[in-house]
Design a protein around this motif. Structure first.
Motif, PDB file in Angstrom:
ATOM      1  N   GLY A   1       0.810  -1.217   0.000  1.00 28.40           N
ATOM      2  CA  GLY A   1       0.000   0.000   0.000  1.00 28.40           C
ATOM      3  C   GLY A   1       0.841   1.265   0.000  1.00 28.40           C
ATOM      4  N   ASN A   2       2.156   1.128   0.007  1.00 28.96           N
ATOM      5  CA  ASN A   2       3.025   2.320   0.058  1.00 28.96           C
ATOM      6  C   ASN A   2       2.955   3.112  -1.247  1.00 28.96           C
ATOM      7  N   LEU A   3       3.063   4.415  -1.103  1.00 29.21           N
ATOM      8  CA  LEU A   3       3.144   5.275  -2.287  1.00 29.21           C
ATOM      9  C   LEU A   3       4.520   5.056  -2.912  1.00 29.21           C
ATOM     10  N   SER A   4       4.528   4.462  -4.105  1.00 25.67           N
ATOM     11  CA  SER A   4       5.818   4.101  -4.702  1.00 25.67           C
ATOM     12  C   SER A   4       6.233   5.064  -5.804  1.00 25.67           C
ATOM     13  N   ALA A   5       5.302   5.800  -6.366  1.00 25.23           N
ATOM     14  CA  ALA A   5       5.639   6.778  -7.411  1.00 25.23           C
ATOM     15  C   ALA A   5       4.510   7.792  -7.527  1.00 25.23           C
ATOM     16  N   VAL A   6       4.873   8.990  -7.961  1.00 20.75           N
ATOM     17  CA  VAL A   6       3.853  10.001  -8.270  1.00 20.75           C
ATOM     18  C   VAL A   6       4.117  10.440  -9.703  1.00 20.75           C
ATOM     19  N   ILE A   7       3.286   9.957 -10.611  1.00 22.69           N
ATOM     20  CA  ILE A   7       3.559  10.118 -12.049  1.00 22.69           C
ATOM     21  C   ILE A   7       3.683  11.595 -12.437  1.00 22.69           C
ATOM     22  N   THR A   8       2.934  12.462 -11.795  1.00 22.34           N
ATOM     23  CA  THR A   8       2.932  13.872 -12.193  1.00 22.34           C
ATOM     24  C   THR A   8       3.962  14.697 -11.420  1.00 22.34           C
ATOM     25  N   ASP A   9       4.791  14.031 -10.602  1.00 21.21           N
ATOM     26  CA  ASP A   9       5.806  14.789  -9.845  1.00 21.21           C
ATOM     27  C   ASP A   9       7.203  14.223 -10.036  1.00 21.21           C
ATOM     28  N   GLY A  10       7.298  13.170 -10.808  1.00 16.67           N
ATOM     29  CA  GLY A  10       8.605  12.647 -11.179  1.00 16.67           C
ATOM     30  C   GLY A  10       9.378  11.975 -10.047  1.00 16.67           C
ATOM     31  N   PRO A  11      10.621  11.577 -10.356  1.00 14.84           N
ATOM     32  CA  PRO A  11      11.428  10.815  -9.398  1.00 14.84           C
ATOM     33  C   PRO A  11      11.782  11.607  -8.143  1.00 14.84           C
ATOM     34  N   GLY A  12      11.745  12.924  -8.219  1.00 18.96           N
ATOM     35  CA  GLY A  12      12.148  13.718  -7.055  1.00 18.96           C
ATOM     36  C   GLY A  12      11.040  13.922  -6.034  1.00 18.96           C
ATOM     37  N   CYS A  13       9.897  13.319  -6.240  1.00 17.33           N
ATOM     38  CA  CYS A  13       8.765  13.548  -5.327  1.00 17.33           C
ATOM     39  C   CYS A  13       9.143  13.150  -3.903  1.00 17.33           C
ATOM     40  N   ARG A  14       8.911  14.045  -2.978  1.00 12.67           N
ATOM     41  CA  ARG A  14       9.328  13.790  -1.590  1.00 12.67           C
ATOM     42  C   ARG A  14       8.351  12.929  -0.807  1.00 12.67           C
TER      43      ARG A  14
END
Ligand code: FES
Length: 408
Positions: free
Chosen positions: A115-128
């Motif tokens: 259930g962990n947030l593994s990626a945010v497509i609209t914020d890229g790899p640098g998403c905190r």
């Protein structure tokens, strides 16, 4: 955490419930049962057919909690159905990457097992936020061709599902037909209706199924607790089949001793004095049984019928009616033919539809009970005791002396 047994003050103890207590108005004798409007937690519930869960997430509500089910590489996962960003249901999303589900709004992507947030497509790899947020997950199992979800008490680990299922289903090969039917009304009313001795002959008097199978009357049954089940044992009716089944069910009708003078004759075929030795030894269940968390079991001589009353929320439940026959090979086809041609419509349709109607219109307490309601109070007593034990084991309430005694 472990809790010490505590002796409640005598005056605080609720009197043991009985239908003989005239004038009861509420459910105060069953306080934990009373509070469980959205279901008993700490149990597995069937949610849908396993074949209905694919890579497209689907929404369900169980015990008042919104969940989404999705299948990935053959495994079914259950997640809380709400994106923590802006609350959009994840069941509206899809799988952008293997092993994940992505919210359709801004592409927040969650790992299915954790259930962990593994990626945010609209914020890229640098998403905190990745790795710091997540959604709740639920334990899932597939059994009997269904998907089962564990609804935990607090943060407890799930109990083994096979310990909750009837032993004959865990140990034997069988063929099964059934239906999931979302219905109105609280799950407890559905549960009580299923075990209600007083309604069978009256509510169902117009059901066609009634012409094929005799209905019991309360005054020739008795209720016996056995393990985690309570049974309605019908004194005058006996089965030839041995029990629990190991695939040797006979196809014969019920055997019946001549009913005592003045008692109601169920009209079964084959009036006889034949009594199965298993029954005589009393190591035999009743024809109608009820178990936690709301699982009805009707033992016909040549098949078993189960009803699971799955809490959706306080005002809705899922009726899961399942008919099981312990057959193999070509006999399974004969059963399917019988099920699809008749049983599904007569029993899981018209007959059960009468129950659905009544459960939907049944009102909450206050209530006034009468003698046949002994089956309701027996079930409530079982539910109260079992659930109090469960809550105490999870550390949610303090164990009482009564609870400890029951465990012993
Ligand atoms: Fe889900 Fe924005 S609401 S990503």
């Amino acid at each position: 955490r472990k809790t010490a047994a505590k002796e409640p003050a005598k005056a605080d103890r609720a009197p043991r419930a009985s239908a003989d207590r005239i004038g009861r108005q509420d459910w105060s004798s069953w306080p934990h049962y009373d509070k469980a409007a959205s279901g008993f937690r700490g149990y597995w519930y069937p949610v849908t057919w396993a074949s209905h869960i694919t890579g497209d997430p689907k929404p369900f509500t169980l015990c008042g909690e919104k969940i989404t089910l999705i299948r990935d590489s053959g495994t079914v996962y259950a997640l809380h159905n709400r994106c923590p960003h802006r609350g959009v249901p994840l069941s509206e999303g899809n799988q952008q990457f293997p092993g994940t589900v992505s919210c359709p709004y801004h592409g927040w992507t969650f790992d299915l097992p954790t259930g962990n947030l593994s990626a945010v497509i609209t914020d890229g790899p640098g998403c905190r936020l990745t790795g710091k947020l997540g959604v709740r997950t639920y334990a899932v199992e597939e059994r009997l061709g269904m998907v089962w979800v564990y609804m935990p008490i607090a943060e407890e680990e799930p109990h083994p599902i096979d310990e909750q299922l009837p032993e004959e289903l865990v140990s034997n090969a069988f063929v099964m037909g059934g239906r999931f039917d979302p219905r109105g009304g609280n799950w407890r009313f559905a549960c009580e209706n299923g075990f209600d001795e007083g309604h069978a002959k009256y509510l169902h008097r117009t059901a066609l199924w009634r012409l094929l199978k005799p209905m019991p009357t309360w005054n020739i049954t008795r209720i016996v607790p056995k393990g985690r089940w309570i049974y309605r044992v019908q004194d005058e009716v006996y089965w030839e089949a041995d029990f629990p089944g190991v695939g040797r069910w006979t196809n014969k009708r019920w055997w019946m001793k001549q009913p005592p003078e003045g008692t109601f004759n169920l009209g079964n075929t084959g009036a006889t004095d034949k009594v199965d030795p298993v029954i005589e030894s009393q190591d035999f269940p009743g024809f109608a049984s009820l178990s936690m968390p709301g699982m009805l079991r009707i033992a016909y001589p040549n098949f078993m019928h189960y009803e699971f009353y799955v809490p959706i929320d306080a005002d809705h439940h899922m009726y899961v009616g399942v008919m099981v026959n312990f057959k193999r090979g070509w006999d399974t086809l004969r059963f399917y033919g019988k099920y699809l041609g008749a049983i599904r419509w007569l029993f899981h349709g018209q007959f059960s539809g009468q129950d659905a109607w009544m459960v939907d219109v049944t009102d909450a307490p206050p209530e006034k009970l009468y003698r046949p309601d002994v089956s309701l109070t027996a079930w409530r007593n079982l539910g109260e005791e079992e659930y109090a034990k469960k809550l105490a084991a999870a550390g949610v309430i303090e164990a009482t002396t009564d609870t400890t005694e029951t465990e012993a």
